[in-house]
Design an enzyme around this catalytic site. Structure first.
Site, short mmCIF file in Angstrom:
data_model
loop_
_atom_site.label_atom_id
_atom_site.label_comp_id
_atom_site.label_asym_id
_atom_site.label_seq_id
_atom_site.Cartn_x
_atom_site.Cartn_y
_atom_site.Cartn_z
CE LYS A 148 -1.44 2.45 3.22
NZ LYS A 148 -1.92 3.03 4.49
CG ASP A 166 -7.22 3.68 2.59
OD1 ASP A 166 -8.12 3.20 1.86
OD2 ASP A 166 -7.25 4.84 3.03
#
Length: 252
Positions: A148, A166
């Site tokens: 991420k 997220d």
């Protein structure tokens, strides 16, 4: 003479029957619905931006590392003073772990994060000539950097179309049935496949901001949602979309 009825029968048999639009594989939406969702997001937020403050790729990388299990607002408060004196790997390394910890003490898990920032800075100096790599495989080798984080840096620092999944995007992907998946990687893979190419670059920011300010975790604010009529979430409370108007520029 040709029988008119026979001619009509031929026409009706040979004419195609209009079929209901099919959903795209892996999602609850049709291609037209997906396109309309992101068209509206583009009107609402023409130039979406990440909310982590930074001055260069290095400070962005540090800010994203620090943002794990923390809010962007909290990270910004801690890093404003830090980045004024340490905006390069060399300056950060010179501060040392203890001093960095003093700046970020208000952030969750600050001790471990201070250690990661120092080892991250050292690695960038020794292995990458103090330059943040623009390759995901290299980024994830850095201390404290996961997929991420790498995707955020690739998008915001290097202009690459990525999907940084997220908690907001993971929730929306599943809640809306847009890209259901058991892991962030599964949601990422589906979103990258179904989002129209012309909207892909900004898509992760649109989804994050939509999840942060409208489709909230505890109680989605459906009356404020511009895609309420398209949304297929089981818990939605409105079928009427909010007015589609550009929002004011983001203020951090």
């Amino acid at each position: 003479m040709e029988n008119p009825k026979h001619k009509i029968d031929q026409i009706s048999v040979s004419s195609p029957v209009s079929a209901k639009p099919r959903r795209v594989a892996g999602t609850s939406y049709t291609a037209a619905e997906i396109h309309e969702i992101f068209r509206r997001f583009a009107v609402q937020r023409p130039e979406p931006k990440g909310e982590l403050e930074h001055v260069n790729p290095f400070t962005l990388l540090v800010a994203v590392v620090l943002s794990a299990q923390a809010t962007d607002v909290g990270v910004n408060k801690a890093t404003r003073a830090l980045f004024k004196i340490a905006d390069t790997p060399e300056k950060m390394l010179a501060l040392g772990e203890e001093k960095v910890g003093e700046y970020i003490r208000t952030i969750g898990l600050w001790r471990n994060k201070a250690k990661n920032v120092i080892t991250l800075s050292q690695t960038l100096i020794t292995k990458y000539g103090s330059v943040v790599p623009n390759d995901r495989d290299e980024l994830v080798k850095l201390p404290g950097v996961g997929r991420k984080t790498a995707n955020v840096v690739l998008s915001m620092a290097f202009g690459q179309a990525t999907m940084a999944v997220d908690t907001h995007i993971f929730r929306i992907g599943n809640r809306l049935g847009l890209a259901p998946g058991k892991t962030p990687e599964q949601v990422e893979e589906k979103l990258m496949k179904i989002i129209p190419a012309e909207y892909l670059y900004h898509a992760h920011h649109w989804l994050i901001l939509h999840g942060r300010y409208t489709c909230k975790a505890r109680k989605p604010e459906c009356p404020a949602c511009v895609i309420a009529d398209i949304c297929k979430a089981a818990e939605k409370t409105s079928e009427i979309p909010a007015p589609l108007v550009p929002l004011p520029p983001q203020v951090f």
